[in-house]
Write an enzyme that holds these catalytic residues in place. Structure first.
Site: not given
Ligand code: GBH
Length: 444
Positions: A75, A118, A163, A293, A295, A351
């Protein structure tokens, strides 16, 4: 032991501004991220994407790494300012780069999964009002149309936006992403125009161009939990869930914005007149899959000092190098919630991954045990979810390479491949070797 079927797609992901470099080559003009990263104080250490992983020149070497991983799909995203360096000016040289990349991937039997946006809007578009201006929808469609026409043959699946929450809220409200504004009124308009441009791009693709590859959108979702059972904390968690998740899920799957959030925002948003007749139906145009995505989970508590009445709470979970909770169980809860409340579409985890402090050993190894464990826990969760019938069709590890981690510059490493940014040498970390095993054996 967990197993994956033959048609489950394992992949890895990147994005244009984070890896390409060659900021002034091939006819490319600046994006909002070039501007932002060159504004003092915005990005850690003053880092920029000028060179990044130099992927623009080293993509063939990077395809070799993808081959070594044995993944089914890769991707990546297209840099809009390479395709339209100025308004109305199509740049075939920019497109050529992505054609070469996609061809080489196809030759190697790797399916290109392409994201249109992006976050790197061309500066020319920003100068005309950016995503705050409703005309941005048409600019995006012109760009999308060229990509569809020129690349569809070589692409296996399309993502309109990656996102939109980050582009809208981090970029226009929290001010930590390009273009660094702090204005909720703008941020909410921006979110609407991003979503509208998604719906219109899907309509264009299917109804006007009659193209047939799967097309969808990717949202960043974090299941939200209250820090305690106090009603204030529960209210705050609900608001944060609305802010982060439902503001995007509801329009895409229910053709409306959440009422409670409209109420909350109406204190800071002068009017919702940017929502025009027919918009919501367009945004909810049906897609072929849903990209997620994931995390971390979010733990939230009530705050009297924050305008939207929520703030992050301390949690005792193990953390990644970003300080984010490692939460594979909550990932499972998120997917079940999405299935119950939002959609039957096939899902792709577009992701998932983690930053940790890496050490490159003398012998060229990186023993990233924590990243390996993070990856295994989330892949295992998918196997369990699929046993429950959740229909997750693929998993893309973020990221193929250590890269420009937005406001954190090169300080945070998400790669399964270590990049020495001095020499641009690449080293497969232990997590990459383990991923190759999982992909090959289809079990863990
Ligand atoms: C992604 O964004 C991106 O698509 C990518 O480009 C980037 O490199 C990758 O992740 C790593 O960061 O726990 O309430 O604070 C990540 C989007 C949004 C993920 C906020 C973590 C935290 C929410 N992020 N989120 S909170």
């Amino acid at each position: 032991m967990q197993t994956f079927s033959k048609d489950f797609i394992f992949g890895t992901a990147t994005s244009s501004y984070q890896i390409e470099g060659a900021a002034n080559e091939g006819g490319r003009t600046p994006s909002i991220w070039d501007e932002f990263s060159k504004t003092p104080g915005k990005v850690w250490n003053g880092d920029t994407g000028d060179v990044a992983c130099d992927h623009y020149h080293r993509f063939e070497e990077d395809i070799e790494i993808i081959k070594a991983l044995g993944v089914d799909s890769y991707r990546f995203s297209i840099a809009w300012p390479r395709i339209f360096p100025s308004e109305g000016q199509y740049n075939p040289e920019g497109m050529e780069f992505y054609k070469k990349l996609a061809k080489k991937l196809n030759d190697a039997g790797i399916k290109p999964f392409v994201t249109l946006y992006h976050w790197d809007m061309p500066k020319w578009a920003y100068d005309k009002g950016g995503w705050v201006n409703r005309d941005s929808v048409q600019w995006f469609l012109d760009y999308a149309e060229k990509c569809f026409e020129e690349l569809d043959d070589l692409v296996s699946m399309w993502i309109t936006h990656n996102e939109p929450w980050c582009a809208a809220l981090l970029g226009y409200y929290e001010g930590v992403h390009a273009p660094g504004h702090m204005n909720l009124d703008e941020a909410v308009r921006v979110s609407h125009h991003l979503l509208l441009s998604h719906g219109k791009a899907v309509e264009l693709y299917k109804n006007q161009l009659h193209l047939t590859k799967p097309i969808g959108i990717t949202l960043n979702l974090s299941p939200v939990y209250p820090a305690s059972e106090r009603v204030e904390d529960e209210l705050a968690a609900n608001n944060y869930d609305g802010y982060l998740n439902r503001w995007f899920l509801d329009p895409v799957f229910k053709a409306s914005y959440p009422k409670d959030m409209m109420n909350l925002y109406s204190k800071q948003v002068s009017s919702f007149d940017f929502i025009q007749e027919g918009d919501m139906g367009t945004i909810a145009t049906s897609c072929d899959f849903f990209g997620i995505n994931f995390y971390n989970r979010a733990l939230i508590r009530y705050s009297t000092t924050s305008p939207l009445l929520f703030e992050p709470a301390e949690s005792d979970y193990p953390k990644t190098g970003m300080g984010w909770d490692v939460s594979p169980n909550e990932f499972k809860e998120l997917i079940r919630t999405l299935r119950r409340d939002f959609t039957d579409l096939p899902m792709y985890i577009t992701e998932n991954g983690a930053a940790f402090q890496d050490v490159l050993e003398e012998d060229g190894t990186v023993k990233d045990v924590e990243r390996r464990e993070y990856m295994e826990q989330h892949i295992e969760a998918i196997a369990f979810l699929n046993e429950e019938g959740m229909n997750i069709r693929g998993y893309y590890l973020w990221s193929l390479l250590d890269n420009f981690e937005w406001a954190f510059g090169y300080d945070k490493r998400f790669g399964i491949t270590y990049v020495d940014f001095q020499t641009q040498k690449r080293y497969m970390k232990d997590s990459a070797k383990r991923y190759a095993e999982i992909v090959h054996s289809r079990q863990l």
